[in-house]
Write a protein that holds these residues in place. Structure first.
Motif, PDB file in Angstrom:
ATOM      1  N   LEU A   1       3.183  10.997   3.429  1.00  0.00           N
ATOM      2  CA  LEU A   1       2.522  10.244   4.506  1.00  0.00           C
ATOM      3  C   LEU A   1       2.797   8.750   4.366  1.00  0.00           C
ATOM      4  O   LEU A   1       3.000   8.045   5.354  1.00  0.00           O
ATOM      5  CB  LEU A   1       1.016  10.512   4.496  1.00  0.00           C
ATOM      6  CG  LEU A   1       0.592  11.953   4.803  1.00  0.00           C
ATOM      7  CD1 LEU A   1      -0.889  12.145   4.544  1.00  0.00           C
ATOM      8  CD2 LEU A   1       0.925  12.302   6.256  1.00  0.00           C
ATOM      9  N   SER A   2       2.792   8.260   3.107  1.00  0.00           N
ATOM     10  CA  SER A   2       3.060   6.833   2.866  1.00  0.00           C
ATOM     11  C   SER A   2       4.463   6.480   3.337  1.00  0.00           C
ATOM     12  O   SER A   2       4.682   5.454   4.002  1.00  0.00           O
ATOM     13  CB  SER A   2       2.944   6.492   1.381  1.00  0.00           C
ATOM     14  OG  SER A   2       1.682   6.830   0.879  1.00  0.00           O
ATOM     15  N   GLN A   3       5.404   7.332   2.963  1.00  0.00           N
ATOM     16  CA  GLN A   3       6.811   7.100   3.320  1.00  0.00           C
ATOM     17  C   GLN A   3       6.972   7.033   4.840  1.00  0.00           C
ATOM     18  O   GLN A   3       7.659   6.162   5.380  1.00  0.00           O
ATOM     19  CB  GLN A   3       7.632   8.256   2.748  1.00  0.00           C
ATOM     20  CG  GLN A   3       9.124   8.029   2.777  1.00  0.00           C
ATOM     21  CD  GLN A   3       9.849   9.233   2.176  1.00  0.00           C
ATOM     22  OE1 GLN A   3       9.313   9.943   1.340  1.00  0.00           O
ATOM     23  NE2 GLN A   3      11.056   9.454   2.614  1.00  0.00           N
ATOM     24  N   LYS A   4       6.286   7.943   5.519  1.00  0.00           N
ATOM     25  CA  LYS A   4       6.349   7.998   6.989  1.00  0.00           C
ATOM     26  C   LYS A   4       5.762   6.718   7.598  1.00  0.00           C
ATOM     27  O   LYS A   4       6.322   6.136   8.523  1.00  0.00           O
ATOM     28  CB  LYS A   4       5.562   9.232   7.464  1.00  0.00           C
ATOM     29  CG  LYS A   4       5.657   9.520   8.940  1.00  0.00           C
ATOM     30  CD  LYS A   4       4.898  10.794   9.285  1.00  0.00           C
ATOM     31  CE  LYS A   4       4.716  10.890  10.793  1.00  0.00           C
ATOM     32  NZ  LYS A   4       3.688  11.872  11.164  1.00  0.00           N
ATOM     33  N   LEU A   5       4.620   6.269   7.034  1.00  0.00           N
ATOM     34  CA  LEU A   5       3.969   5.063   7.556  1.00  0.00           C
ATOM     35  C   LEU A   5       4.817   3.813   7.308  1.00  0.00           C
ATOM     36  O   LEU A   5       4.938   2.945   8.174  1.00  0.00           O
ATOM     37  CB  LEU A   5       2.571   4.909   6.932  1.00  0.00           C
ATOM     38  CG  LEU A   5       1.739   3.703   7.380  1.00  0.00           C
ATOM     39  CD1 LEU A   5       1.608   3.629   8.897  1.00  0.00           C
ATOM     40  CD2 LEU A   5       0.362   3.736   6.735  1.00  0.00           C
TER      41      LEU A   5
ATOM     42  N   GLY B   1       0.809  -1.220   0.000  1.00  0.00           N
ATOM     43  CA  GLY B   1       0.000   0.000   0.000  1.00  0.00           C
ATOM     44  C   GLY B   1       0.836   1.260   0.000  1.00  0.00           C
ATOM     45  O   GLY B   1       2.058   1.229   0.103  1.00  0.00           O
ATOM     46  N   GLY B   2       0.127   2.388  -0.093  1.00  0.00           N
ATOM     47  CA  GLY B   2       0.811   3.674  -0.134  1.00  0.00           C
ATOM     48  C   GLY B   2       1.370   3.960  -1.519  1.00  0.00           C
ATOM     49  O   GLY B   2       1.357   3.108  -2.408  1.00  0.00           O
ATOM     50  N   PHE B   3       1.869   5.183  -1.703  1.00  0.00           N
ATOM     51  CA  PHE B   3       2.460   5.600  -2.971  1.00  0.00           C
ATOM     52  C   PHE B   3       3.315   6.832  -2.690  1.00  0.00           C
ATOM     53  O   PHE B   3       3.449   7.244  -1.530  1.00  0.00           O
ATOM     54  CB  PHE B   3       1.364   5.871  -4.024  1.00  0.00           C
ATOM     55  CG  PHE B   3       0.476   7.063  -3.717  1.00  0.00           C
ATOM     56  CD1 PHE B   3       0.538   8.219  -4.484  1.00  0.00           C
ATOM     57  CD2 PHE B   3      -0.437   7.029  -2.664  1.00  0.00           C
ATOM     58  CE1 PHE B   3      -0.272   9.311  -4.212  1.00  0.00           C
ATOM     59  CE2 PHE B   3      -1.257   8.119  -2.386  1.00  0.00           C
ATOM     60  CZ  PHE B   3      -1.167   9.262  -3.169  1.00  0.00           C
TER      61      PHE B   3
ATOM     62  N   CYS C   1       5.613  -4.108  -0.898  1.00  0.00           N
ATOM     63  CA  CYS C   1       5.150  -3.411  -2.107  1.00  0.00           C
ATOM     64  C   CYS C   1       4.451  -2.134  -1.646  1.00  0.00           C
ATOM     65  O   CYS C   1       3.221  -2.027  -1.681  1.00  0.00           O
ATOM     66  CB  CYS C   1       4.212  -4.317  -2.907  1.00  0.00           C
ATOM     67  SG  CYS C   1       3.879  -3.664  -4.553  1.00  0.00           S
ATOM     68  N   VAL C   2       5.254  -1.201  -1.145  1.00  0.00           N
ATOM     69  CA  VAL C   2       4.733   0.007  -0.497  1.00  0.00           C
ATOM     70  C   VAL C   2       5.369   1.256  -1.106  1.00  0.00           C
ATOM     71  O   VAL C   2       6.438   1.211  -1.705  1.00  0.00           O
ATOM     72  CB  VAL C   2       5.016  -0.016   1.030  1.00  0.00           C
ATOM     73  CG1 VAL C   2       4.225  -1.108   1.724  1.00  0.00           C
ATOM     74  CG2 VAL C   2       6.504  -0.185   1.308  1.00  0.00           C
ATOM     75  N   THR C   3       4.679   2.384  -0.897  1.00  0.00           N
ATOM     76  CA  THR C   3       5.188   3.719  -1.212  1.00  0.00           C
ATOM     77  C   THR C   3       5.769   3.766  -2.619  1.00  0.00           C
ATOM     78  O   THR C   3       5.045   3.508  -3.577  1.00  0.00           O
ATOM     79  CB  THR C   3       6.167   4.157  -0.091  1.00  0.00           C
ATOM     80  OG1 THR C   3       5.500   3.912   1.162  1.00  0.00           O
ATOM     81  CG2 THR C   3       6.461   5.633  -0.129  1.00  0.00           C
ATOM     82  N   GLU C   4       7.080   4.029  -2.801  1.00  0.00           N
ATOM     83  CA  GLU C   4       7.606   4.203  -4.162  1.00  0.00           C
ATOM     84  C   GLU C   4       7.541   2.918  -4.988  1.00  0.00           C
ATOM     85  O   GLU C   4       7.573   2.945  -6.215  1.00  0.00           O
ATOM     86  CB  GLU C   4       9.039   4.765  -4.134  1.00  0.00           C
ATOM     87  CG  GLU C   4      10.096   3.846  -3.543  1.00  0.00           C
ATOM     88  CD  GLU C   4      10.433   4.181  -2.102  1.00  0.00           C
ATOM     89  OE1 GLU C   4      11.627   4.259  -1.781  1.00  0.00           O
ATOM     90  OE2 GLU C   4       9.493   4.340  -1.285  1.00  0.00           O
ATOM     91  N   LEU C   5       7.428   1.758  -4.303  1.00  0.00           N
ATOM     92  CA  LEU C   5       7.333   0.476  -5.021  1.00  0.00           C
ATOM     93  C   LEU C   5       5.911   0.208  -5.508  1.00  0.00           C
ATOM     94  O   LEU C   5       5.669  -0.740  -6.247  1.00  0.00           O
ATOM     95  CB  LEU C   5       7.767  -0.664  -4.096  1.00  0.00           C
ATOM     96  CG  LEU C   5       9.157  -0.518  -3.495  1.00  0.00           C
ATOM     97  CD1 LEU C   5       9.356  -1.508  -2.378  1.00  0.00           C
ATOM     98  CD2 LEU C   5      10.213  -0.705  -4.577  1.00  0.00           C
ATOM     99  N   ASN C   6       4.949   1.031  -5.034  1.00  0.00           N
ATOM    100  CA  ASN C   6       3.539   0.846  -5.391  1.00  0.00           C
ATOM    101  C   ASN C   6       3.006   2.113  -6.065  1.00  0.00           C
ATOM    102  O   ASN C   6       1.850   2.468  -5.914  1.00  0.00           O
ATOM    103  CB  ASN C   6       2.732   0.526  -4.121  1.00  0.00           C
ATOM    104  CG  ASN C   6       1.316   0.085  -4.431  1.00  0.00           C
ATOM    105  OD1 ASN C   6       1.071  -0.666  -5.371  1.00  0.00           O
ATOM    106  ND2 ASN C   6       0.356   0.571  -3.644  1.00  0.00           N
ATOM    107  N   ASP C   7       3.886   2.791  -6.794  1.00  0.00           N
ATOM    108  CA  ASP C   7       3.570   4.124  -7.307  1.00  0.00           C
ATOM    109  C   ASP C   7       3.525   4.139  -8.835  1.00  0.00           C
ATOM    110  O   ASP C   7       4.357   3.526  -9.492  1.00  0.00           O
ATOM    111  CB  ASP C   7       4.653   5.109  -6.834  1.00  0.00           C
ATOM    112  CG  ASP C   7       4.358   6.545  -7.260  1.00  0.00           C
ATOM    113  OD1 ASP C   7       3.515   7.179  -6.598  1.00  0.00           O
ATOM    114  OD2 ASP C   7       4.962   7.009  -8.247  1.00  0.00           O
TER     115      ASP C   7
END
Length: 310
Positions: A135-139, A127-129, A160-166
């Motif tokens: 906010l995603s990076q922080k989480l 999750g996140g992007f 699979c979070v933040t920049e990996l889910n963007d």
């Protein structure tokens, strides 16, 4: 003990991107997950987990075979599974109180794992992007750090979070994956979306919007979904928010206005209407201040059952 990848301790802090680049199997797994098509998951055997809820069960469960959640933009969906007894927890974290939530997730799994002689704890984070407010990076950082602080070994299998889910479109960023499901019996994790987010979808969403903490919603021993009793204070300025146009609601009540799914504003409006109708839910929604109990029927659908006398 710490967070491990391929049996080695993870060096923190580092970004999700750096972490997968240091561990090719993590990168490959994220790539495969992103490349999947989204499966529509029907209500049979499904336990849908809303924001700031957690649910845990095991393959012995005769009612639930799938845990799932979606509509995660900056939020992260966490799956923690014990490979010995198959106990699986899925939760939808929004960063409200990660420090308190991670021990809750750990304890929910350990309540099953006491009897498991062998096996290990495996974690999947999705999750996140790359959102403007980071906010995603922080989480991502909070979750990795808190899991790393736990005394048990936790093996990070999917990241699979933040920049990996963007993904980027017209200079705006969006998540690739908004939702996932996990099959309790096979341990398969896959991209998913859900038509049925019940039971009591509005009531559960109202609790979250009113600021309720992370809670466990399911008792695997009795195979009952237990809702409430909740209490909240009247939502501040609810009439003001209900008068605002879609743009105002998006900009003020979303963590990522440009990346929300199409039904977001309608969902927020209906939740605000619900909070206006029930400014204090204790006796109106929970007669006798008792929990609402639901059980799966023979068709695999939720059915309300009357509360026990106690």
């Amino acid at each position: 003990m710490p967070l491990l990848v391929e049996g080695r301790r993870v060096r923190l802090p580092q970004s999700a991107g750096d972490l997968v680049r240091a561990h090719p199997p993590l990168e490959e797994r994220a790539r495969l997950l992103r490349g999947q098509s989204v499966q529509q998951v029907g209500p049979q055997g499904l336990l849908y987990v809303q924001q700031r809820e957690l649910a845990v069960t095991s393959p012995k469960d005769g009612s639930i075979s799938i845990l799932g959640s979606d509509d995660a933009t900056t939020c992260h969906i966490v799956v923690l599974r014990h490979t010995g007894n198959g106990a699986t927890c899925l939760t939808h974290c929004d960063g409200t109180d990660t420090k308190a939530e991670v021990p809750l997730i750990m304890n929910s799994i350990k309540s099953f794992s006491d009897h498991a002689q062998c096996g290990r704890l495996e974690m999947h984070l999705v999750g996140g992007f790359s959102d403007d407010r980071q906010l995603s990076q922080k989480l991502t950082h909070q979750l990795l750090s808190e899991f790393d602080r736990q005394e048990d070994d936790i093996h990070l299998v999917t990241l699979c979070v933040t920049e990996l889910n963007d993904r980027e479109e017209n200079e705006n960023h969006f998540p690739i994956i908004y939702g996932i499901a996990v099959n309790i019996k096979t341990a398969e994790i896959y991209r998913a979306s859900f038509q049925d987010r019940g039971p009591e979808e509005q009531l559960r969403a109202a609790r979250t919007l009113a600021g309720g903490p992370m809670i466990s919603i399911y008792d695997a021993e009795t195979e009952l979904l237990r809702i409430g009793p909740y209490s909240w204070t009247p939502f501040p300025h609810v009439d003001f928010w209900l008068q605002q146009d879609d743009k105002q609601i998006l900009e003020n009540l979303s963590t990522s206005p440009l990346a929300e799914p199409p039904h977001f504003v309608e969902h927020i409006r209906s939740t605000l209407m619900f909070l206006k109708k029930y400014p204090s839910p204790t006796n109106t929604l929970f007669p006798g201040n008792k929990a609402l109990l639901y059980k799966k029927n023979e068709d695999g659908l939720w059915e309300k059952i009357s509360s026990p006398g106690s």
